[in-house]
Design a protein around this motif. Sequence first.
Motif, PDB file in Angstrom:
ATOM      1  N   PHE A   5       0.855  -1.185   0.000  1.00 49.68           N
ATOM      2  CA  PHE A   5       0.000   0.000   0.000  1.00 49.68           C
ATOM      3  C   PHE A   5       0.890   1.234   0.000  1.00 49.68           C
ATOM      4  CE2 PHE A   5      -2.662  -3.161   2.197  1.00 49.68           C
ATOM      5  CZ  PHE A   5      -3.810  -3.095   1.424  1.00 49.68           C
ATOM      6  N   VAL A   6       0.512   2.252  -0.783  1.00 47.12           N
ATOM      7  CA  VAL A   6       1.354   3.440  -0.908  1.00 47.12           C
ATOM      8  C   VAL A   6       0.529   4.719  -0.788  1.00 47.12           C
ATOM      9  CG1 VAL A   6       2.994   4.690  -2.372  1.00 47.12           C
ATOM     10  CG2 VAL A   6       2.950   2.188  -2.406  1.00 47.12           C
ATOM     11  N   CYS A   7       1.006   5.627   0.079  1.00 48.18           N
ATOM     12  CA  CYS A   7       0.458   6.978   0.168  1.00 48.18           C
ATOM     13  C   CYS A   7       1.633   7.954   0.090  1.00 48.18           C
ATOM     14  CB  CYS A   7      -0.397   7.166   1.417  1.00 48.18           C
ATOM     15  SG  CYS A   7       0.479   7.129   3.001  1.00 48.18           S
ATOM     16  N   MET A   8       1.431   9.173   0.503  1.00 52.14           N
ATOM     17  CA  MET A   8       2.471  10.193   0.351  1.00 52.14           C
ATOM     18  C   MET A   8       3.627  10.003   1.345  1.00 52.14           C
ATOM     19  SD  MET A   8       3.167  12.887  -1.515  1.00 52.14           S
ATOM     20  CE  MET A   8       1.607  13.435  -2.170  1.00 52.14           C
ATOM     21  N   GLY A   9       3.343  10.004   2.632  1.00 59.10           N
ATOM     22  CA  GLY A   9       4.415   9.956   3.623  1.00 59.10           C
ATOM     23  C   GLY A   9       4.495   8.667   4.412  1.00 59.10           C
TER      24      GLY A   9
END
Length: 154
Positions: A5-9
């Motif tokens: 899973f990938v988000c900004m920070g």
Amino acid sequence: MKVLFVCMGNICRSPTAEAVLRKYAQDAQLDSRITIDSAGTGDWHAGKGPDQRACQAAARRGYDLSALRARQVIAEDFQRFDLILAMDYDNLKRLEALRPADSNGELDLFLRRYKLGSDAVPDPYYGGEDGFEQVLDLIERGAAGLLDEIRGRQ
């Protein structure tokens, strides 16, 4: 199956998704067959734990984020993971730019993949408590869809 899973920070949305899917997989007795991780497209929080508001909201629903530490996406992730799920369009675009030509991992937008009405998980970082609850609602629905997909691939 290996899911990233990938988000900004990597301090709010993606660690929350990691913890939710991990609990769902454990409850379904599929945890030995699934590798789950999270990362951010940025490096601002590398090595730090998740946002305390995310931890508190998750804990109220029985998810533990305390052991997770933020990290930035690296090129090897595109080889290591079967499925890389971005939390929003901006991070999907960043991942597409980082993706090596010979990557094996499938890249998609988390909620869009499961047709849940909303394509993006909004970033709750600059908002109030209710934003973290909304994120959990969306992630729980998405994680249920992902778990069904994983079961179908067995």
